[in-house]
Scaffold this motif. Structure first.
Motif, short mmCIF file in Angstrom:
data_model
loop_
_atom_site.label_atom_id
_atom_site.label_comp_id
_atom_site.label_asym_id
_atom_site.label_seq_id
_atom_site.Cartn_x
_atom_site.Cartn_y
_atom_site.Cartn_z
N ILE A 141 0.78 -1.28 -0.11
CA ILE A 141 0.14 -0.03 -0.02
C ILE A 141 0.99 1.19 0.02
N SER A 142 0.90 2.12 -0.98
CA SER A 142 1.52 3.38 -0.90
C SER A 142 0.57 4.15 -0.59
N LEU A 143 1.02 4.99 0.56
CA LEU A 143 0.38 5.82 1.09
C LEU A 143 0.70 7.46 0.58
N ILE A 144 -0.14 8.00 -0.27
CA ILE A 144 0.55 9.11 -1.11
C ILE A 144 -0.33 10.36 -0.72
N GLY A 145 -1.71 10.21 -0.60
CA GLY A 145 -2.58 11.34 -0.11
C GLY A 145 -3.12 11.47 1.39
N VAL A 146 -3.71 12.64 1.73
CA VAL A 146 -4.36 12.73 3.00
C VAL A 146 -5.46 13.45 2.70
N MET A 147 -6.29 12.96 1.67
CA MET A 147 -7.39 14.01 1.38
C MET A 147 -8.45 13.56 2.48
N THR A 148 -8.33 12.69 3.38
CA THR A 148 -9.67 12.71 4.43
C THR A 148 -8.98 13.11 5.85
N GLY A 149 -7.90 13.51 5.96
CA GLY A 149 -7.13 14.15 7.09
C GLY A 149 -5.79 13.49 7.26
N LEU A 150 -5.26 13.81 8.62
CA LEU A 150 -4.15 13.55 8.82
C LEU A 150 -3.80 12.58 10.03
N GLU A 151 -5.09 12.06 10.74
CA GLU A 151 -4.97 11.09 11.56
C GLU A 151 -6.07 10.41 11.53
N GLY A 152 -6.14 8.99 12.10
CA GLY A 152 -7.29 7.87 11.89
C GLY A 152 -6.94 6.89 12.62
N LYS A 153 -7.87 5.61 12.55
CA LYS A 153 -7.75 4.32 13.10
C LYS A 153 -7.08 3.61 11.92
N ILE A 154 -6.26 2.71 12.25
CA ILE A 154 -5.65 1.80 11.28
C ILE A 154 -5.89 0.32 12.33
N PRO A 155 -6.28 -0.75 11.30
CA PRO A 155 -6.65 -1.92 11.73
C PRO A 155 -5.10 -2.56 11.67
N THR A 156 -4.24 -2.33 12.68
CA THR A 156 -3.07 -3.03 12.88
C THR A 156 -2.95 -4.69 12.93
N GLY A 157 -3.86 -4.94 13.41
CA GLY A 157 -3.67 -6.60 13.57
C GLY A 157 -3.98 -7.09 12.08
#
Length: 337
Positions: free
Chosen positions: A256-272
């Motif tokens: 997964i290439s994280l290129i943009g942050v159109m929906t904000g700068l912070e959020g939940k990530i399903p790390t499991g």
């Protein structure tokens, strides 16, 4: 010499045309370039709108393409009359990411003056040759959007024939990713909230499309399209608002290439789930000069042209940004003198 600048604290109403700058003659290792076209990126808008702070009177735009008018002592790579295109990180020439490429301090149109200028004088390494046969407007799409997609898929993602790519949206990076994917023999899935844009993506070779408004849990659609295998490469442009779905949509061992942050700068990530799928989640900012040169070579060897939605005059830059923010464009928005 005309330049397009922004006064602080930023905002499209604070963009102005200035005719006080005079072009300087190239010194040792420098070239003077007449800039004929630029393309707009979301980063450019953030600077212009004042959401990314810069110096008062900053010359805008990170992308620029034009013709070499003068060459300084010691420059052998370029000659007068060559068609060139700028680089996003003029200090990052090759190799692994360098410390100064972790910010925008030397990026044109942000930490340094950009290419909304009729003429610029810069170190020769701040440019590469443009693809042969391309217009200046076409070449201007390479610097940010094109190189970002190339690095994400080819350099870091190690794209190969038969892989599946999922790209979010139909902006410049996504369309470049679609074209690169088809060039390599990959299967490409495109998402959008517009059925009209999805039809355009199909016309460019997209193998499958998903309307994310119709299917907000679009990872399920990706699973169905890929026989539950998931996507090998995901061009993630949304950020925290879409990252959970991207992780769910990714294949085991996916990238997964994280290129943009159109929906904000912070959020939940399903790390499991990220761990269980052994996904590589990589943040990236464009690429280096050597990667841009490789991308240009690939473009020259294949019949590819960027998709340009609309072209404005530099003097209409505020209007062009408004059109960009409206989100109705497909591909790139460019400006010309």
């Amino acid at each position: 010499m005309l330049t397009i600048k922004v006064n602080q604290p930023g905002g499209l109403d604070n963009i102005f045309i200035d005719d006080t700058n005079e072009p300087t003659r190239p010194q040792k290792g420098e070239i003077t370039v007449r800039i004929l076209a630029s393309s707009l990126n979301y980063h450019d808008y953030l600077v212009a709108a004042g959401q990314l702070k810069t110096e008062n009177g900053r010359i805008l735009l990170s992308d620029g393409a034009g013709i070499v008018e003068s060459v300084g002592e010691g420059v052998t790579e370029f000659k007068i009359g060559d068609h060139v295109v700028s680089t996003f990180f003029p200090q990052w020439l090759a190799g692994d990411v360098i410390q100064s490429a972790g910010s925008f301090q030397q990026t044109p149109g942000d930490g340094a003056d950009g290419f909304a200028a009729e003429v610029v004088t810069r170190p020769a390494e701040a440019f590469t040759h443009a693809p042969k046969g391309w217009s200046h407007t076409e070449a201007a799409t390479i610097t940010t959007a094109g190189v970002t997609a190339w690095r994400a898929l080819v350099v870091d993602g190690k794209l190969k024939a038969g892989d599946t790519i999922l790209t979010l949206g139909t902006g410049g990076v996504s369309i470049a990713a679609l074209q690169i994917g088809k060039l390599f023999g990959a299967k490409v899935i495109v998402t959008s909230s517009s059925d009209e844009k999805l039809e355009k993506a199909k016309a460019l070779g997209a193998d499958a499309t998903i309307n994310y408004k119709e299917y907000p849990q679009w990872a399920r659609e990706v699973a169905a399209i890929t026989d539950n295998q998931g996507a090998d490469h995901i061009i993630e442009l949304g950020g925290p608002g879409t990252l959970e779905q991207s992780i769910k949509a990714a294949a085991v061992g996916g990238h997964i290439s994280l290129i943009g942050v159109m929906t904000g700068l912070e959020g939940k990530i399903p790390t499991g789930l990220l761990m269980m799928k052994q996904i590589c989640l990589q943040g990236l900012l464009v690429g280096n000069r050597s990667q841009q040169q490789d991308y240009v070579k690939a473009l020259e060897m294949n019949d590819l042209r960027p998709v340009i939605d609309k072209v404005f005059k530099y003097q209409q830059l505020a209007e062009a940004f408004e059109f960009q923010v409206n989100g109705s464009h497909f591909g790139k928005i460019c400006v010309e003198w």
